[in-house]
Design an enzyme around this catalytic site. Structure first.
Site, PDB file in Angstrom:
ATOM      1  N   GLU A 480      49.225  35.057  43.394  1.00  0.00           N
ATOM      2  CA  GLU A 480      48.145  36.001  43.049  1.00  0.00           C
ATOM      3  C   GLU A 480      48.554  36.788  41.816  1.00  0.00           C
ATOM      4  OE1 GLU A 480      45.456  37.891  45.624  1.00  0.00           O
ATOM      5  OE2 GLU A 480      46.320  36.974  47.415  1.00  0.00           O
ATOM      6  N   ASP A 487      43.223  47.758  45.225  1.00  0.00           N
ATOM      7  CA  ASP A 487      44.603  48.213  45.356  1.00  0.00           C
ATOM      8  C   ASP A 487      44.900  49.276  44.290  1.00  0.00           C
ATOM      9  OD1 ASP A 487      44.040  45.499  46.160  1.00  0.00           O
ATOM     10  OD2 ASP A 487      46.142  45.257  46.661  1.00  0.00           O
ATOM     11  N   GLU A 751      52.547  44.741  52.367  1.00  0.00           N
ATOM     12  CA  GLU A 751      51.088  44.584  52.356  1.00  0.00           C
ATOM     13  C   GLU A 751      50.476  44.985  53.691  1.00  0.00           C
ATOM     14  OE1 GLU A 751      49.906  40.509  51.777  1.00  0.00           O
ATOM     15  OE2 GLU A 751      47.911  41.120  51.128  1.00  0.00           O
ATOM     16  N   HIS A 772      53.661  45.304  47.988  1.00  0.00           N
ATOM     17  CA  HIS A 772      52.225  45.495  47.810  1.00  0.00           C
ATOM     18  C   HIS A 772      52.006  46.995  47.853  1.00  0.00           C
ATOM     19  CE1 HIS A 772      49.329  42.158  48.182  1.00  0.00           C
ATOM     20  NE2 HIS A 772      48.418  43.083  48.410  1.00  0.00           N
TER      21      HIS A 772
HETATM   22  C1  BGC Z   1      45.210  40.820  47.685  1.00  0.00           C
HETATM   23  C2  BGC Z   1      44.829  42.240  47.885  1.00  0.00           C
HETATM   24  C3  BGC Z   1      43.382  42.395  47.640  1.00  0.00           C
HETATM   25  C4  BGC Z   1      42.710  41.564  48.667  1.00  0.00           C
HETATM   26  C5  BGC Z   1      41.249  41.685  48.704  1.00  0.00           C
HETATM   27  C6  BGC Z   1      44.439  39.966  48.593  1.00  0.00           C
HETATM   28  O1  BGC Z   1      44.708  38.647  48.475  1.00  0.00           O
HETATM   29  O2  BGC Z   1      46.563  40.621  47.786  1.00  0.00           O
HETATM   30  O3  BGC Z   1      45.677  43.189  47.905  1.00  0.00           O
HETATM   31  O4  BGC Z   1      42.903  43.652  47.519  1.00  0.00           O
HETATM   32  O5  BGC Z   1      43.091  40.215  48.542  1.00  0.00           O
HETATM   33  O6  BGC Z   1      40.844  41.042  49.746  1.00  0.00           O
END
Ligand code: BGC
Length: 897
Positions: A480, A487, A751, A772
């Protein structure tokens, strides 16, 4: 004689230092006609304010100091302004270094000496100044897309006075002149919405270019431009061909100039970087090195020519934030063999960067390094949560003595590495890990008596370092590493405390505006590589929350003005899709990653109605737009959006609240958003706060919030008189809580609240990053409420400071320091016996309102004196357990009981 002496002493009492240009330290590439200059005053006196300043600017230091041949001499200007003062001198020329200094007068009759000079280097003034041409390789690219190299020799016939290089690429680049790297940035030209905004970099290369024969060599990597980025193996998001643009401007001592530019005379080839991808790592074959390729005299007969391209230069912009640089270095804390037999090195810290390795072996020996954040419960390497990202660097030796390797165009998120193929024993001294991130100034620190909370603060700061690699990313390791808007908005305020993120967000918010859809919608990620045309509440609101947060933290009205249309576009978008002022979005991530127990028979999952969340953010964004309109004096908009906000709030209450004040979703996030954004009628707010508290108790004093509720949870509790409960949440050690990951050994923010479960197993690998930053948003509460440092909203950027610490039963001391544009603000408290000590520091040229926790005015002393005997502060009153004081700059030591 006596008079002279007094004069000298008075002079010494105010000093000017920490000069900034466009919020940065000695930046290069400034292309504004009127760059903004800032400085800080220091004085050992209290209550010092600037009353006047004088600035002078010149193109060389000698003239500057003599006050001769000045590009600008402001003369003495009566003004309190010491932050973002517009340059107002002669027209600035391209590629020129400007030196400047400032002196000030204060309200106590002192005049400072001239400051030490500082300087900036200008960029390219307008597009016509670009004489270089875009070039591409002149050969057919091989499979695997090895990194192309470009070179050019040139002769500089005369003595060189000054040389400035302007460079950019479609891709990422590393440039060398005469065998030495140009600048110290990694991954230039960094990441913007390349199709509309492509940054070039400006380098002072006077020391690299010499009289006589010279050579320039530049290597390109796929980077974000055409490498794999986004999900599902997407490549070539911005284009399929790498390209280079290079312009070197040499000024000779005799005043003549010469240009060396990328054009049809350059040569191209490939070299040792045979593979390079941000997610997957790099393969470097040292046997393919082209020794001396960026030096004069190298034989490039076998190299190909180049192809000229007429790509647009209109999209070129100067670099707006701090470059990504090499920062902290880590040494192995342990070298181990896992139960599965892998050779693993532990660097002790989850970080983002790369590993440098020293090795000697035979030509063709191949060593690979795979990076991971965690080992599994058995102590084996765990890669599943990286999803498709390989994070693997491979180095192939040329077999000549000790060889040193590090990647160039790829970075990794890791704490551990698995090393394969290393000839001989792994030794600590042969491996170092270097953190890489945008070189933001560290501005904040927070420490307290609880070691776990201190580790939490450490984790928040490391989460920020790792995810502030040119754009604010969600995570730095799996496939990603994208600028997720949700975020970023959740963490933005905390970010402003830890580091100076002013330019970082200034640049990224321009990308937000640039990637905004025609209808005003804001994508999930910026730069928008997903390109799905969708929006989500709480994500897209970065368009309003981002600028407003930067305005509060840095007082930058220009930034607000720059983003205003983007803010308004977003609110207008919601209005256009919200009949009856109710926003029921087609899509929503909701309160992402909220508490959701497995096998939830008793219905404890904290699911918040997605439309309720949307409506709350609709109101919040509208409020922030109104705030911005007020600051920018857009009276019509203030009125128009205030009327709209009333309707939005009414619609919220009608749709989502019972007449008794119960929300349709009884979750913490629902109450937190409704209270934080002032959505409920005044009379029903206290009962709502009580419901929030009751809810928290039903979870045995645990939070259940996801990305959207978490940033405001403790703030709402404090605002409604429940700081004790906020402290309990902060100190909670069992899942879900901020300290649970700390007890599990986390060195960054996870996360998920339970990325690693108590039994050592992992959460689902599809979504389980260990770096995260979103939940690190508690940092804001630690600075603003525990230590109590805040800016006054109507005096933003800490021109007006509020210091209001909240003393927690669980802590015996806490202290925060914050480097503002005016200087350092400190608030530190300590319980000593039955007394409370509060040390406060307020920078020159600011005012503060300080709340000293105390039962009465008579219970407070400052530096041992009763308040009534301290002439340089004003007692305003006593309220809610605080004695309230107004004071100016200086250090204060309060004691109360
Ligand atoms: C990310 C996030 C993001 C989210 C939204 C994820 O894959 O890592 O932090 O805000 O997707 O669904």
């Amino acid at each position: 004689m006596a008079i002279q002496l007094i004069g000298v002493m008075a002079f010494a009492q105010v000093q000017v230092t920490n000069l900034l240009i466009e919020n940065r330290i000695e930046p290069t590439g400034i292309d504004k006609a009127a760059p903004r200059l800032s400085w800080q005053l220091f004085s050992s006196n209290r209550n010092v304010m600037q009353t006047a300043y004088e600035i002078r600017v010149a193109t060389d230091v000698k003239s500057l100091e003599k006050g001769k041949k000045l590009a600008w001499n402001s003369g003495k200007i009566s003004s309190m302004q010491s932050v973002v003062v517009d340059y107002n001198g002669n027209e600035l020329q391209s590629g020129t270094t400007y030196y400047w200094q400032v002196r000030v007068w204060d309200n106590q009759g002192n005049r400072s000496k001239w400051s030490q000079p500082s300087h900036w280097l200008t960029g390219i003034k307008d597009v016509d100044n670009w004489k270089a041409q875009w070039i591409q390789v002149g050969f057919e690219e091989e499979e695997g897309r090895p990194s192309p190299m470009f070179r050019k020799e040139f002769n500089s016939s005369k003595k060189i006075k000054h040389a400035v290089a302007f460079v950019t690429a479609k891709g990422v680049y590393e440039a060398e002149i005469n065998g030495k790297k140009v600048g110290d940035a990694c991954f230039a030209p960094f990441w913007t919405t390349y199709n509309e905004r492509l940054q070039y970099q400006t380098y002072d290369v006077t020391d690299l270019v010499k009289q006589g024969n010279n050579a320039v060599g530049i290597t390109l990597g796929n980077g974000w431009y055409r490498g794999n980025i986004g999900f599902e193996g997407k490549v070539n998001v911005y284009g399929s061909e790498l390209a280079l643009l290079f312009q070197l401007e040499i000024t000779y001592e005799d005043g003549t100039t010469e240009l060396v530019v990328s054009d049809g005379s350059w040569k191209s080839s490939t070299g040792p970087i045979v593979y390079s991808e941000i997610y997957h790592g790099e393969t470097y074959d040292a046997r393919l090195e082209k020794t001396g390729w960026s030096e004069a005299g190298y034989n490039d007969n076998k190299w190909s020519g180049v192809e000229l391209k007429d790509y647009s230069k209109d999209i070129l912009i100067t670099t707006e934030n701090e470059p990504v640089r090499k920062k902290e270095v880590f040494h192995p804390v342990e070298i181990l063999t896992t139960p599965e037999g892998d050779q693993v090195i532990d660097f002790g810290q989850n970080l983002v960067g790369w590993v440098q390795m020293k090795v000697s072996g035979k030509a063709g020996d191949q060593i690979s390094i795979t990076h991971t954040e965690v080992l599994d419960k058995d102590g084996n390497v765990y890669l599943e949560s990286l999803r498709s990202a390989k994070q693997k660097n491979t180095f192939i030796l040329k077999g000549e003595g000790v060889e040193e390797f590090e990647p160039h165009f790829s970075w990794q998120g890791f704490r551990y590495i698995k090393v394969e193929g290393y000839p001989g024993e792994l030794k600590r001294e042969n491996f170092t890990a270097t953190a890489l991130y945008s070189d933001m100034v560290q501005t904040g620190s927070f420490v307290c008596s609880d070691e776990l909370v201190n580790q939490l603060q450490h984790n928040i700061q490391w989460g920020q370092r790792g995810n502030f690699l040119d754009v604010p990313t969600d995570c730095p390791q799996r496939d990603e590493r994208l600028g997720w808007t949700g975020d970023a908005q959740a963490f933005a305020r905390t970010a402003t405390f830890n580091f100076r993120v002013h330019s970082f967000f200034d640049k990224w918010l321009k990308d937000v505006a640039s990637d905004q859809y025609d209808n005003g919608g804001v994508p999930f990620v910026v730069p928008d590589v997903l390109r799905n045309g969708q929006v989500s509440p709480g994500w897209a609101d970065v368009a309003t929350i981002g600028p407003w947060t930067m305005y509060l933290a840095y007082g930058d009205k220009d930034l607000l003005a720059q983003q205003y249309e983007s803010m308004k576009g977003w609110v207008n978008y919601i209005r256009s899709v919200s009949p009856d002022h109710l926003w029921k979005p087609a899509f929503s991530f909701g309160d992402w990653l909220f508490y959701r127990p497995f096998d939830d028979n008793s219905g404890m999952s904290a699911v918040t109605d997605k439309s309720l969340i949307a409506q709350a953010f609709y109101a919040h964004s509208t409020q922030l737009l109104i705030n911005a309109a007020e600051v920018l004096d857009k009276k019509d908009d203030v009125k128009k959006y205030q009327e709209l906000l009333e309707m939005i709030k009414q619609a919220f209450v009608q749709e989502y609240m019972t007449p008794n004040g119960k929300l349709v979703s009884g979750t913490q996030t629902a109450y937190v958003l409704a209270l934080n954004f002032d959505l409920l009628p005044e009379a029903l707010r206290d009962q709502a706060a009580k419901r929030l508290v009751d809810n928290i108790r039903t979870y045995n004093t645990h939070l259940t919030t996801g990305f959207l509720g978490t940033p405001y949870l403790c703030h709402v509790l404090s605002r409604f008189g429940y700081t004790d409960m906020a402290y309990e949440l902060l100190m909670q050690k069992t899942y879900p809580s901020w300290l649970y990951p700390v007890t599990m050994g986390a060195t960054t923010i996870w996360e998920r609240w339970d990325g690693i479960k108590p039994d050592g197993t992992f959460q689902t690998p599809g979504m389980n990053s260990f770096n995260h930053y979103a939940y690190g948003a508690i940092g804001d509460w630690m600075y603003r409420v525990v230590a109590g440092i805040d800016t006054e909203e109507d005096n933003p950027g800490y021109k007006g400071i509020q210091i209001k610490p909240h003393i927690g039963e669980q802590l015996s001391h806490a202290k925060a320091e914050l480097q503002t544009y005016y200087g350092q603000v400190v608030s530190g408290w300590e319980k000593v016996d039955d007394k409370l000590k509060l040390n406060v520091s307020v920078p020159v040229n600011t005012k503060a309102v300080v709340y000293v926790p105390a039962s009465a005015e008579s219970a407070v002393t400052e530096s041992g004196k009763k308040l009534g005997d301290v002439s340089d502060l004003e007692v305003v009153g006593h309220k809610d357990g605080y004695v309230i004081l107004k004071l100016g700059s200086g250090m204060y030591q309060f004691e109360s009981n």
